[in-house]
Design a protein around this motif. Structure first.
Motif, PDB file in Angstrom:
ATOM      1  N   MET A 155      -8.643  47.599 -34.641  1.00 24.03           N
ATOM      2  CA  MET A 155     -10.097  46.960 -35.231  1.00 24.03           C
ATOM      3  C   MET A 155     -11.067  47.797 -34.850  1.00 24.03           C
ATOM      4  O   MET A 155     -10.882  47.727 -33.451  1.00 24.03           O
ATOM      5  N   HIS A 156     -11.778  47.997 -35.675  1.00 25.07           N
ATOM      6  CA  HIS A 156     -13.664  48.594 -35.289  1.00 25.07           C
ATOM      7  C   HIS A 156     -14.427  47.386 -34.969  1.00 25.07           C
ATOM      8  O   HIS A 156     -14.242  46.554 -34.725  1.00 25.07           O
ATOM      9  N   GLU A 157     -14.241  48.105 -32.744  1.00 24.89           N
ATOM     10  CA  GLU A 157     -15.446  46.908 -31.979  1.00 24.89           C
ATOM     11  C   GLU A 157     -17.279  47.222 -32.630  1.00 24.89           C
ATOM     12  O   GLU A 157     -17.873  48.629 -32.775  1.00 24.89           O
ATOM     13  N   HIS A 158     -17.543  46.112 -32.965  1.00 19.46           N
ATOM     14  CA  HIS A 158     -18.661  46.426 -32.748  1.00 19.46           C
ATOM     15  C   HIS A 158     -19.582  47.348 -31.972  1.00 19.46           C
ATOM     16  O   HIS A 158     -19.354  46.515 -30.866  1.00 19.46           O
ATOM     17  N   ALA A 159     -21.000  47.356 -31.912  1.00 24.27           N
ATOM     18  CA  ALA A 159     -21.971  47.855 -31.327  1.00 24.27           C
ATOM     19  C   ALA A 159     -22.789  46.358 -30.407  1.00 24.27           C
ATOM     20  O   ALA A 159     -22.649  45.572 -31.379  1.00 24.27           O
ATOM     21  N   ALA A 160     -23.129  46.472 -29.767  1.00 29.15           N
ATOM     22  CA  ALA A 160     -23.545  45.525 -28.844  1.00 29.15           C
ATOM     23  C   ALA A 160     -24.733  45.055 -29.092  1.00 29.15           C
ATOM     24  O   ALA A 160     -25.366  43.548 -29.693  1.00 29.15           O
ATOM     25  N   VAL A 161     -25.710  46.038 -29.696  1.00 29.12           N
ATOM     26  CA  VAL A 161     -26.994  45.853 -30.558  1.00 29.12           C
ATOM     27  C   VAL A 161     -27.490  47.404 -31.562  1.00 29.12           C
ATOM     28  O   VAL A 161     -26.873  48.622 -31.437  1.00 29.12           O
ATOM     29  N   ASN A 162     -27.714  46.561 -32.845  1.00 29.71           N
ATOM     30  CA  ASN A 162     -27.644  47.959 -33.554  1.00 29.71           C
ATOM     31  C   ASN A 162     -28.226  47.291 -34.171  1.00 29.71           C
ATOM     32  O   ASN A 162     -29.104  46.067 -34.921  1.00 29.71           O
ATOM     33  N   ILE A 163     -29.707  48.107 -34.284  1.00 26.79           N
ATOM     34  CA  ILE A 163     -31.006  47.871 -34.546  1.00 26.79           C
ATOM     35  C   ILE A 163     -31.298  48.861 -36.208  1.00 26.79           C
ATOM     36  O   ILE A 163     -31.514  50.143 -35.809  1.00 26.79           O
ATOM     37  N   SER A 164     -32.186  48.076 -36.705  1.00 26.19           N
ATOM     38  CA  SER A 164     -31.703  49.823 -38.441  1.00 26.19           C
ATOM     39  C   SER A 164     -33.009  49.505 -38.958  1.00 26.19           C
ATOM     40  O   SER A 164     -33.782  47.943 -38.799  1.00 26.19           O
ATOM     41  N   GLY A 165     -34.456  50.089 -39.236  1.00 23.50           N
ATOM     42  CA  GLY A 165     -35.450  49.906 -39.520  1.00 23.50           C
ATOM     43  C   GLY A 165     -36.033  49.223 -39.220  1.00 23.50           C
ATOM     44  O   GLY A 165     -37.243  48.146 -40.154  1.00 23.50           O
ATOM     45  N   LEU A 166     -36.655  48.994 -38.027  1.00 25.43           N
ATOM     46  CA  LEU A 166     -37.638  47.453 -37.404  1.00 25.43           C
ATOM     47  C   LEU A 166     -39.100  48.487 -37.473  1.00 25.43           C
ATOM     48  O   LEU A 166     -38.572  49.275 -37.285  1.00 25.43           O
ATOM     49  N   SER A 167     -40.007  47.460 -37.586  1.00 23.58           N
ATOM     50  CA  SER A 167     -40.393  47.845 -37.894  1.00 23.58           C
ATOM     51  C   SER A 167     -41.564  46.515 -37.585  1.00 23.58           C
ATOM     52  O   SER A 167     -41.668  45.123 -38.033  1.00 23.58           O
ATOM     53  N   PRO A 216     -39.502  40.097 -36.217  1.00 22.84           N
ATOM     54  CA  PRO A 216     -39.922  41.810 -37.534  1.00 22.84           C
ATOM     55  C   PRO A 216     -40.166  41.525 -38.556  1.00 22.84           C
ATOM     56  O   PRO A 216     -40.295  40.593 -39.215  1.00 22.84           O
ATOM     57  N   ASP A 217     -41.567  42.468 -38.905  1.00 21.04           N
ATOM     58  CA  ASP A 217     -41.570  42.186 -40.493  1.00 21.04           C
ATOM     59  C   ASP A 217     -40.411  42.863 -41.410  1.00 21.04           C
ATOM     60  O   ASP A 217     -40.532  42.512 -42.228  1.00 21.04           O
ATOM     61  N   GLN A 218     -40.036  43.695 -40.189  1.00 26.13           N
ATOM     62  CA  GLN A 218     -38.862  44.430 -41.280  1.00 26.13           C
ATOM     63  C   GLN A 218     -37.851  45.062 -40.914  1.00 26.13           C
ATOM     64  O   GLN A 218     -38.234  45.453 -39.970  1.00 26.13           O
ATOM     65  N   GLY A 219     -36.259  45.063 -41.047  1.00 30.15           N
ATOM     66  CA  GLY A 219     -35.413  45.860 -40.354  1.00 30.15           C
ATOM     67  C   GLY A 219     -34.142  44.681 -40.012  1.00 30.15           C
ATOM     68  O   GLY A 219     -34.625  43.237 -40.028  1.00 30.15           O
ATOM     69  N   ARG A 220     -33.197  45.154 -39.233  1.00 32.57           N
ATOM     70  CA  ARG A 220     -31.861  44.096 -39.362  1.00 32.57           C
ATOM     71  C   ARG A 220     -31.820  44.575 -38.031  1.00 32.57           C
ATOM     72  O   ARG A 220     -32.154  45.950 -37.267  1.00 32.57           O
ATOM     73  N   ILE A 221     -31.403  42.880 -37.828  1.00 24.48           N
ATOM     74  CA  ILE A 221     -31.079  44.283 -35.732  1.00 24.48           C
ATOM     75  C   ILE A 221     -29.516  42.943 -36.244  1.00 24.48           C
ATOM     76  O   ILE A 221     -29.828  42.190 -35.895  1.00 24.48           O
ATOM     77  N   GLU A 222     -28.633  43.185 -35.712  1.00 25.44           N
ATOM     78  CA  GLU A 222     -26.916  43.281 -34.853  1.00 25.44           C
ATOM     79  C   GLU A 222     -26.754  43.109 -33.808  1.00 25.44           C
ATOM     80  O   GLU A 222     -26.940  43.586 -33.331  1.00 25.44           O
ATOM     81  N   ILE A 223     -27.018  41.971 -32.905  1.00 22.82           N
ATOM     82  CA  ILE A 223     -25.855  41.446 -31.904  1.00 22.82           C
ATOM     83  C   ILE A 223     -24.584  41.685 -31.897  1.00 22.82           C
ATOM     84  O   ILE A 223     -24.015  39.932 -32.355  1.00 22.82           O
ATOM     85  N   ALA A 224     -23.617  42.388 -31.606  1.00 19.89           N
ATOM     86  CA  ALA A 224     -22.056  42.247 -31.066  1.00 19.89           C
ATOM     87  C   ALA A 224     -21.748  41.862 -33.062  1.00 19.89           C
ATOM     88  O   ALA A 224     -19.976  40.826 -33.329  1.00 19.89           O
ATOM     89  N   GLY A 225     -22.034  42.578 -33.867  1.00 15.83           N
ATOM     90  CA  GLY A 225     -21.915  42.694 -34.974  1.00 15.83           C
ATOM     91  C   GLY A 225     -22.483  41.038 -35.966  1.00 15.83           C
ATOM     92  O   GLY A 225     -22.104  41.048 -37.019  1.00 15.83           O
ATOM     93  N   GLN A 226     -23.151  40.798 -35.569  1.00 12.38           N
ATOM     94  CA  GLN A 226     -23.997  39.076 -35.903  1.00 12.38           C
ATOM     95  C   GLN A 226     -25.137  39.616 -36.143  1.00 12.38           C
ATOM     96  O   GLN A 226     -26.010  39.480 -35.073  1.00 12.38           O
TER      97      GLN A 226
END
Length: 252
Positions: free
Chosen positions: A1-13, A58-68
């Protein structure tokens, strides 16, 4: 199983009053990594941390913590306070101002959140709190009140309190900047120990030696954008940008 990153931030403004504080920030933090976030005052470092656990929306962007994803549920709707609390509990934050509860003892400060937020049984919370206070070198102060402690001692209690939630990631917002110089080392030593134990940490800091010695990656924010991101070896010896070179000259 692919392990999720602890934190993934994309396009955060994020903007405040028309001023863009963060602009299209992208960052991935892997489990067990220490990421140091550097930059001059007002570059957006603390705002980025506060967006990760949704203390700032945030105004924009996606943040995931442990894949959620945090803040927005699978249906694309804003999370309820209950949903938000459940995922926010995957993070713990250590502030520069300690934020201990003054009316509670050191021990009670560390026990409180696991009991209230996670429903941990009191006896178990007590046992865990004593273990964590010993880990940060504060076992002998369990029954003291925060007002009797030095800044370095308060910050070590704050770190124990963060660990008590068994978080996926610990966010440190300039944890040593309010301390007397002779107290900085004791807090950094605790953080180095946590890194060696494999805790995932994002650290906003001005402590260059810590960033160099402990980080897996170093991120440099300038006017809300990540302008450089690399290993500490490369960042400190051969940065890509003039801005970082100037910053490092000033810090030396």
């Amino acid at each position: 199983m692919h392990e999720h990153a602890a934190v993934n931030i994309s396009g955060l403004s994020k903007s405040f009053g028309g001023i863009e504080v963060l602009r299209n920030v992208n960052l991935t933090v892997h489990k067990g990594d220490v990421v140091s976030v550097l930059g001059s005052s007002g570059s957006g470092k603390s705002t980025m941390l506060r967006c990760i656990n949704w203390l700032e929306v945030p105004d924009q962007g996606r943040i995931e913590i442990a894949g959620q994803r945090i803040g927005v549920n699978d249906a694309g709707k804003a999370m309820s306070q209950r949903e938000l609390a459940a995922i926010r509990a995957k993070t713990a934050m250590v502030f520069q101002g300690f934020n201990l509860w003054p009316h509670l003892t050191v021990l009670q400060n560390v026990m409180e959140a696991p009991i209230r937020v996670k429903g941990v049984h009191r006896a178990k919370a007590l046992e865990q709190a004593n273990e964590l206070l010993a880990k940060v070198g504060m076992g002998d102060k369990a029954h003291a009140y925060p007002f009797t402690l030095s800044g370095g001692q308060k910050q070590r209690v704050a770190i124990a309190r963060a660990l008590a939630m068994n978080p996926e990631v610990i966010l440190f917002d300039e944890p040593t900047s309010a301390l007397d110089p002779e107290r900085v080392g004791e807090v950094l030593q605790v953080m180095k120990n946590l890194s060696a134990e494999g805790y995932t940490m994002i650290v906003v800091t001005h402590e260059m030696e810590f960033a160099r010695a402990v980080s897996d990656q170093v991120v440099f924010l300038e006017k809300g954008e990540i302008i450089e991101q690399s290993t500490p070896q490369k960042f400190f010896s051969n940065p890509d940008t003039d801005r970082v070179r100037k910053f490092l000259e000033l810090m030396n």
